[in-house]
Write a protein that holds these residues in place. Structure first.
Motif: not given
Length: 274
Positions: A55-58, A70-81
């Motif tokens: 989670h920290q890395q992403v 954080v004020p908002a969540s990540p909206q997408a994960l990369t293919t690698a993630q």
């Protein structure tokens, strides 16, 4: 992955560590290596290091604070993630017919866990937004106090007689809106997640009712969800004297719309609670 998975979900400072420690004592596999104790959490966090690091890395890769405030969540994960997440989950499932994990940052990634673990069960702990914000500010204050007490004598004296009496008030003014927005981000994510799950896939428990409802929680996990557990006396872990009196945050919140939004989210989650 057809084994039984329990995702322990909740905002920072909501009691996820205590809940996970109890489930660990009941026999649930919640990780091989845990994050250690820290300021505000003397008994340890019971956070699986692998999920914590992932989670920290992403978050860092998305240029967000790694602590998850954080004020908002990540909206997408990369293919690698996404590939890394699937590999992590497969490693955790290997050799464990039932398992789970806890890291508050999980709340920021719930859509991806819902997609990857469609049969997982979710145990959600909800804590009042005023108390969570208060606890976050108290933790900051404790960290400031600890740093000053490690300093030289002159710095200690300046802290004790000139800075200490005003620091908590300063922190409340500085951080209440920010921490309240984080509470909203986490619990709104939880609410949206639960709305997309069947009712039998989750339970919500209010933080203040853990002491009285733990047997009901255990019964649900072992009876309805068929986790093979042995009940551990919750009272041996609960330390009421460590629960600090909440600070009055209301008068320090500059944006009243945050209070209204938090109250609305909390009311809707409480309607789902045991």
């Amino acid at each position: 992955m057809n084994n039984k998975v329990l995702v322990i979900t909740g905002m920072h400072r909501s009691g996820t560590s205590l809940l996970t420690q109890w489930l660990y004592k009941c026999g649930l596999h919640v990780g091989d290596s845990f994050l250690g104790a820290g300021i505000g959490n003397n008994d340890g966090h019971y956070e699986d290091i692998d999920f914590y690091n992932y989670h920290q890395q992403v978050l860092t890769e998305h240029e967000l604070p790694s602590d998850g405030l954080v004020p908002a969540s990540p909206q997408a994960l990369t293919t690698a993630q996404r590939t890394s997440l699937k590999a992590l989950l497969h490693r955790k499932a290997a050799g464990n017919t039932q398992w789970g994990w806890k890291d508050p940052r999980t709340c920021l990634f719930l859509p991806f866990y819902r997609e990857t673990l469609p049969h997982a069960r979710y145990l959600v702990i909800l804590r009042d937004y005023k108390t969570v914000v208060s606890s976050l500010v108290q933790r900051l204050y404790t960290l400031h106090a600890w740093k000053y007490e490690q300093s030289d004598l002159i710095t200690k004296l300046i802290w004790r007689y000139f800075k200490k009496p005003y620091r908590k008030n300063k922190l409340l003014k500085q951080y209440c809106d920010e921490h309240l927005a984080v509470w909203i981000t986490y619990n709104e994510a939880i609410l949206k997640h639960l709305q997309q799950l069947p009712a039998e896939a989750y339970i919500v428990v209010e933080n203040t009712k853990l002491k009285t409802s733990n047997k009901e929680i255990f019964s649900h996990l072992s009876g309805s969800w068929n986790f093979d557990l042995q009940y551990h006396d919750f009272d041996t872990l609960y330390k009421e004297k460590l629960v600090s009196d909440p600070l009055d945050i209301i008068h320090y919140v500059k944006d009243p719309s945050l209070l209204q939004k938090a109250a609305d989210i909390q009311c809707r989650l409480l309607a789902m609670a045991l």
